[in-house]
Write a protein that holds these residues in place. Structure first.
Motif, PDB file in Angstrom:
ATOM      1  N   ALA A   1       0.777  -1.289   0.060  1.00  0.00           N
ATOM      2  CA  ALA A   1      -0.067   0.086   0.011  1.00  0.00           C
ATOM      3  C   ALA A   1       1.075   1.352   0.019  1.00  0.00           C
ATOM      4  O   ALA A   1       0.420   2.338  -0.398  1.00  0.00           O
ATOM      5  CB  ALA A   1      -1.103  -0.120   1.068  1.00  0.00           C
ATOM      6  N   ASN A   2       2.062   1.323   0.533  1.00  0.00           N
ATOM      7  CA  ASN A   2       2.985   2.419   0.722  1.00  0.00           C
ATOM      8  C   ASN A   2       3.988   2.676  -0.269  1.00  0.00           C
ATOM      9  O   ASN A   2       4.607   3.576  -0.132  1.00  0.00           O
ATOM     10  CB  ASN A   2       3.215   2.686   2.229  1.00  0.00           C
ATOM     11  N   GLU A   3       3.589   1.681  -1.351  1.00  0.00           N
ATOM     12  CA  GLU A   3       4.849   2.012  -2.215  1.00  0.00           C
ATOM     13  C   GLU A   3       4.108   2.461  -3.857  1.00  0.00           C
ATOM     14  O   GLU A   3       3.289   1.586  -3.986  1.00  0.00           O
ATOM     15  CB  GLU A   3       5.773   0.632  -2.565  1.00  0.00           C
ATOM     16  N   ALA A   4       5.054   3.225  -4.475  1.00  0.00           N
ATOM     17  CA  ALA A   4       4.450   3.519  -5.652  1.00  0.00           C
ATOM     18  C   ALA A   4       4.779   2.358  -6.618  1.00  0.00           C
ATOM     19  O   ALA A   4       3.997   2.182  -7.523  1.00  0.00           O
ATOM     20  CB  ALA A   4       5.352   4.878  -6.177  1.00  0.00           C
ATOM     21  N   LYS A   5       5.814   1.650  -6.610  1.00  0.00           N
ATOM     22  CA  LYS A   5       6.237   0.522  -7.198  1.00  0.00           C
ATOM     23  C   LYS A   5       6.690  -0.727  -6.564  1.00  0.00           C
ATOM     24  O   LYS A   5       7.973  -1.033  -6.564  1.00  0.00           O
ATOM     25  CB  LYS A   5       7.126   0.967  -8.284  1.00  0.00           C
ATOM     26  N   PRO A   6       5.717  -1.451  -6.058  1.00  0.00           N
ATOM     27  CA  PRO A   6       6.410  -2.708  -5.216  1.00  0.00           C
ATOM     28  C   PRO A   6       6.554  -3.675  -6.022  1.00  0.00           C
ATOM     29  O   PRO A   6       6.260  -3.825  -7.164  1.00  0.00           O
ATOM     30  CB  PRO A   6       5.074  -2.903  -4.193  1.00  0.00           C
TER      31      PRO A   6
ATOM     32  N   ARG B   1       1.675   0.931   8.474  1.00  0.00           N
ATOM     33  CA  ARG B   1       2.608   1.939   8.735  1.00  0.00           C
ATOM     34  C   ARG B   1       2.081   3.410   9.063  1.00  0.00           C
ATOM     35  O   ARG B   1       3.002   4.343   9.333  1.00  0.00           O
ATOM     36  CB  ARG B   1       3.803   2.111   7.475  1.00  0.00           C
ATOM     37  N   ASP B   2       0.617   3.314   9.099  1.00  0.00           N
ATOM     38  CA  ASP B   2       0.326   4.933   9.025  1.00  0.00           C
ATOM     39  C   ASP B   2      -0.748   5.147  10.270  1.00  0.00           C
ATOM     40  O   ASP B   2      -1.705   5.795  10.100  1.00  0.00           O
ATOM     41  CB  ASP B   2      -0.276   5.313   7.859  1.00  0.00           C
ATOM     42  N   ARG B   3      -0.947   4.102  11.332  1.00  0.00           N
ATOM     43  CA  ARG B   3      -1.808   4.160  12.091  1.00  0.00           C
ATOM     44  C   ARG B   3      -1.068   4.291  13.608  1.00  0.00           C
ATOM     45  O   ARG B   3      -0.200   3.517  13.888  1.00  0.00           O
ATOM     46  CB  ARG B   3      -2.898   3.069  12.329  1.00  0.00           C
TER      47      ARG B   3
END
Length: 245
Positions: free
Chosen positions: A2-7, A159-161
Motif C-alpha cells: 500500500a505504501n509503495e509507488a512500485k512494489p 505503517r500509518d496508524r
C-alpha cells in the motif's frame, strides 16, 4: 504494497503451476479456497493472499501445507470478485487500483470466515497468516480481533496508524533483509515501538540475503542457497501457530 509507488511483489517467487488439493467454496458473498487436514483438530488458519489474489498457486500451496499440519486453511477472495493485480499490470496505476482494496478494510469478510469456520468446520481456535498485502491484513487482525489466537505477518506491516503497536494477540513478523517493499529502517522502527507499546507476545525476525516473496515461493529448488531460509521461515510459522493454538 500500500505504501509503495512500485512494489516488487511476489512475481519474484518463481511461480509454477499448482492445482491445489483443496476445493473452492462459497462463503456468504465471496469465494474461498479451503484445504482440510486429514482429521478434525478444531484448529483453523485464515490465509490472506497478496496482491495477486486468492487463486495464486503459491498461496494455495501454503494453505495445503497448513492443512497437512492439522489446520483447516481457508484463503478467501478478499477482493470479493474484483480483479487482482497481474504480472503485466501498469505499476503507474497501482495506487488507483489499491483504493478499493485496502488491507485494513476486510472486517466484513473476516467476520463471515469466522462464522464459517465455527459453524461449518467446527473450529474453536483460529489464527491468521498473510503475505505482503495479506501481511498488512494479518497485522490489522491482531489489532482488532483478539479471538484470533495467533498471527503471522509475512513481509507486511501497517505503517500509518497510531495504534499499530498495540497488538491484541501474538504476532510473528517475518521480513527479508533485502526487501525493497518493506525496508529494514521500517522493520527496526516496528521492533523498537513494539518493545515500548506491546503487551502480548511478538517476534520480529529478519532473514539474511532474502528478498520480498521468499517464504511462499514454491520452486525453492530454483535457488538452492535460499532453500534453508525458506524452510526455516515456514517452520517458524508453524511453530508460532502451534504454540498459541
Amino acid at each position: 504494497m500500500a505504501n509503495e509507488a512500485k512494489p516488487r511483489a511476489c512475481e519474484l517467487g518463481d511461480r509454477m503451476q499448482y492445482g491445489g488439493r483443496g476445493q473452492e467454496v462459497q462463503i456468504e458473498h465471496f469465494r474461498s479456497y479451503v484445504a482440510k487436514p486429514p482429521a478434525p483438530s478444531g484448529r483453523a488458519v485464515i490465509v490472506i493472499h497478496d496482491i495477486y489474489g486468492w487463486q495464486l498457486p503459491n498461496t494455495r500451496y501454503i494453505a495445503d501445507m497448513l492443512a497437512a499440519n492439522g489446520y483447516v486453511a481457508v484463503c478467501p477472495d478478499f477482493y470479493v470478485g474484483k480483479d487482482p493485480w497481474g504480472p503485466t499490470s501498469d505499476w503507474s496505476k497501482f495506487q488507483e487500483w489499491l483504493e478499493d482494496r485496502q488491507a485494513t478494510g476486510i472486517n466484513r469478510e473476516v467476520d463471515a470466515v469466522l462464522r464459517y469456520l465455527k459453524e461449518e468446520c467446527g473450529a474453536n481456535r483460529v489464527g491468521s497468516v498473510g503475505f505482503c498485502w495479506g501481511g498488512v491484513a494479518a497485522h490489522h487482525l491482531a489489532l482488532h480481533y483478539p479471538e484470533i489466537k495467533a498471527g503471522v505477518s509475512v513481509y507486511g506491516i501497517i505503517r500509518d496508524r497510531e495504534d499499530r503497536f498495540e497488538l491484541k494477540s501474538p504476532v510473528l513478523f517475518i521480513f527479508a533483509e533485502k526487501d525493497v517493499v518493506v525496508p529494514l529502517e521500517q522493520v527496526n522502527v516496528l521492533e523498537a515501538r513494539l518493545k515500548e507499546k506491546c503487551t502480548v507476545d511478538y517476534r520480529v525476525k529478519i532473514f539474511p540475503d532474502q528478498s520480498h516473496g521468499f517464504v511462499h515461493r514454491k520452486r525453492e529448488d530454483i535457488n538452492p542457497a535460499d532453500k534453508p531460509h525458506i524452510q526455516e521461515a515456514r517452520s517458524d510459522m508453524l511453530n508460532w501457530l502451534n504454540k498459541y493454538m
